[in-house]
Design a protein around this motif. Structure first.
Motif, mmCIF file in Angstrom:
data_model
loop_
_atom_site.group_PDB
_atom_site.id
_atom_site.type_symbol
_atom_site.label_atom_id
_atom_site.label_comp_id
_atom_site.label_asym_id
_atom_site.label_seq_id
_atom_site.Cartn_x
_atom_site.Cartn_y
_atom_site.Cartn_z
ATOM 1 N N PHE A 1 0.833 -1.205 0.000
ATOM 2 C CA PHE A 1 0.000 0.000 0.000
ATOM 3 C C PHE A 1 0.866 1.254 0.000
ATOM 4 O O PHE A 1 1.982 1.267 0.527
ATOM 5 C CB PHE A 1 -0.920 0.021 1.223
ATOM 6 C CG PHE A 1 -2.201 -0.738 1.030
ATOM 7 C CD1 PHE A 1 -3.384 -0.075 0.721
ATOM 8 C CD2 PHE A 1 -2.228 -2.114 1.138
ATOM 9 C CE1 PHE A 1 -4.563 -0.766 0.539
ATOM 10 C CE2 PHE A 1 -3.397 -2.825 0.951
ATOM 11 C CZ PHE A 1 -4.575 -2.144 0.653
ATOM 12 N N THR A 2 0.342 2.316 -0.606
ATOM 13 C CA THR A 2 0.952 3.645 -0.587
ATOM 14 C C THR A 2 0.127 4.542 0.328
ATOM 15 O O THR A 2 -1.101 4.468 0.330
ATOM 16 C CB THR A 2 1.010 4.235 -2.007
ATOM 17 O OG1 THR A 2 1.833 3.404 -2.823
ATOM 18 C CG2 THR A 2 1.591 5.642 -1.994
ATOM 19 N N ASP B 1 -0.466 8.565 1.530
ATOM 20 C CA ASP B 1 -0.251 9.998 1.319
ATOM 21 C C ASP B 1 -0.743 10.751 2.551
ATOM 22 O O ASP B 1 -1.927 10.648 2.915
ATOM 23 C CB ASP B 1 -1.017 10.498 0.093
ATOM 24 C CG ASP B 1 -0.569 9.831 -1.198
ATOM 25 O OD1 ASP B 1 0.585 9.362 -1.238
ATOM 26 O OD2 ASP B 1 -1.366 9.785 -2.153
ATOM 27 N N LYS C 1 -3.848 0.704 -2.816
ATOM 28 C CA LYS C 1 -2.914 -0.315 -3.294
ATOM 29 C C LYS C 1 -1.873 0.323 -4.227
ATOM 30 O O LYS C 1 -2.229 1.032 -5.168
ATOM 31 C CB LYS C 1 -3.667 -1.402 -4.070
ATOM 32 C CG LYS C 1 -4.245 -2.525 -3.236
ATOM 33 C CD LYS C 1 -3.201 -3.576 -2.918
ATOM 34 C CE LYS C 1 -3.799 -4.800 -2.248
ATOM 35 N NZ LYS C 1 -4.570 -5.626 -3.175
ATOM 36 N N SER C 2 -0.594 0.047 -3.968
ATOM 37 C CA SER C 2 0.468 0.595 -4.818
ATOM 38 C C SER C 2 0.314 0.130 -6.263
ATOM 39 O O SER C 2 0.588 0.885 -7.203
ATOM 40 C CB SER C 2 1.830 0.175 -4.274
ATOM 41 O OG SER C 2 2.011 0.643 -2.952
ATOM 42 N N SER C 3 -0.156 -1.099 -6.451
ATOM 43 C CA SER C 3 -0.318 -1.648 -7.798
ATOM 44 C C SER C 3 -1.443 -0.965 -8.566
ATOM 45 O O SER C 3 -1.556 -1.119 -9.786
ATOM 46 C CB SER C 3 -0.576 -3.153 -7.724
ATOM 47 O OG SER C 3 -1.771 -3.420 -6.988
ATOM 48 N N ARG D 1 -2.076 2.485 -8.333
ATOM 49 C CA ARG D 1 -1.903 3.936 -8.295
ATOM 50 C C ARG D 1 -2.136 4.605 -9.646
ATOM 51 O O ARG D 1 -2.436 5.805 -9.701
ATOM 52 C CB ARG D 1 -0.519 4.308 -7.768
ATOM 53 C CG ARG D 1 0.648 3.858 -8.648
ATOM 54 C CD ARG D 1 1.909 4.681 -8.335
ATOM 55 N NE ARG D 1 2.266 4.579 -6.955
ATOM 56 C CZ ARG D 1 3.178 3.744 -6.462
ATOM 57 N NH1 ARG D 1 3.790 2.903 -7.288
ATOM 58 N NH2 ARG D 1 3.478 3.724 -5.198
#
Length: 310
Positions: free
Chosen positions: A146-147, A149, A281-283, A285
């Protein structure tokens, strides 16, 4: 592969019959596909107890992976076909949604009419998972895949109704403790004489919000201090609007340009060290819907002062 969408539907709907209706196949066909999948995996995926159905531990783990993978396949196909439906689910705390996000949604709809946003209310930190939502506003700041911010670093400060504030200023002016009815600052000591409204869910103990605030301000409350206690800051602020006392609140619950019934007192501000993040999810983005939402949330946080240095 043919059995996977069937398994996902049964697990999500917790019903063979509802899955059959959604997939437009017979219930016996659903049962057959599940049996084939369980035979192939060598694991029982469901526990059947009469009319009730539930996932086994192995089934829960499998569902978590399968649901995310199928969702990604569906989104990739829609993008390639050029008619992706930008539906995004956002899970967030009810107070953040009611006081900060929802008043701003008309602007989001005008700016991005193609975005179909669904809000998922949560009262506690959820598991970060595609099965629950696409994006989250959360206090969590790390999880594999996960990303995060940063959108807000929380601080607490006292507010009260304008009527109560004028009454306090008149009292302090009469005693010679301030020089005008619009003082630039007042001491924490001056607040001890007023009713204190406490939100016990902030720190999990009644009165703890005010005890910590006064301690940081360099003074202490006597053990005999009486409070009005509330389970949620929404209730505490409503009591403050009705002149019942002073409440501690934060920047997303109180916005001066939008809340004319309350006054932020010119006194000590306490940082709680809680940080709010937009997580996804980073995948995922690069997905247009998630890109639009996270960019817009960042813009709104800056415009409303949440991301401004205090």
């Amino acid at each position: 592969m043919k059995a996977l969408p069937v398994f996902e539907a049964v697990a999500r709907l917790n019903s063979f019959s509802r899955a059959a209706q959604e997939l437009h196949i017979s219930q016996s066909a659903v049962s057959h596909q599940i049996r084939l999948l369980e035979d192939y995996l060598g694991e029982a995926l469901f526990v059947r107890n009469g009319r009730y159905l539930s996932l086994t531990e192995e089934g829960k783990s499998y569902f978590e992976t399968i649901a995310s993978a199928l969702s990604q396949i569906e989104r990739a196909s829609e993008q390639l076909q050029g008619h992706e439906d930008m539906q995004v689910r956002l899970a967030l705390f009810s107070s953040f949604a009611v006081r900060w996000l929802i008043p701003r949604l008309p602007g989001l709809q005008r700016q991005y009419p193609q975005l179909n946003l669904t809000l998922e209310m949560m009262s506690a930190e959820p598991q970060l998972s595609d099965r629950i939502s696409d994006c989250f506003i959360t206090l969590q700041h790390e999880q594999r895949g996960f990303t995060f911010d940063l959108i807000y670093s929380e601080r607490l400060f006292p507010v009260c109704s304008r009527t109560l504030w004028q009454r306090l200023c008149a009292d302090l002016l009469q005693q010679g403790l301030i020089s005008s009815m619009e003082p630039e600052s007042i001491s924490a000591e001056h607040l001890k004489r007023l009713p204190l409204l406490s939100t016990y869910s902030i720190f999990g103990e009644k009165g703890e919000d005010w005890r910590r605030w006064f301690q940081e301000a360099g003074t202490h409350l006597p053990e005999s201090t009486r409070y009005q206690h509330f389970s949620h800051m929404l209730l505490t602020l409503e009591a403050a609007r009705h002149h019942q006392g002073i409440a501690l609140t934060n920047d997303y619950m109180y916005i001066p340009s939008e809340d004319h019934d309350l006054v932020m007192l010119p006194t000590h501000i306490m940082k709680t060290h809680d940080r709010f993040y937009v997580a996804y999810k980073s995948s995922r983005r690069q997905e247009p819907g998630i890109q639009i939402l996270r960019r817009w949330l960042n813009e709104q946080a800056r415009a409303s002062g949440l991301l401004s240095p205090h």
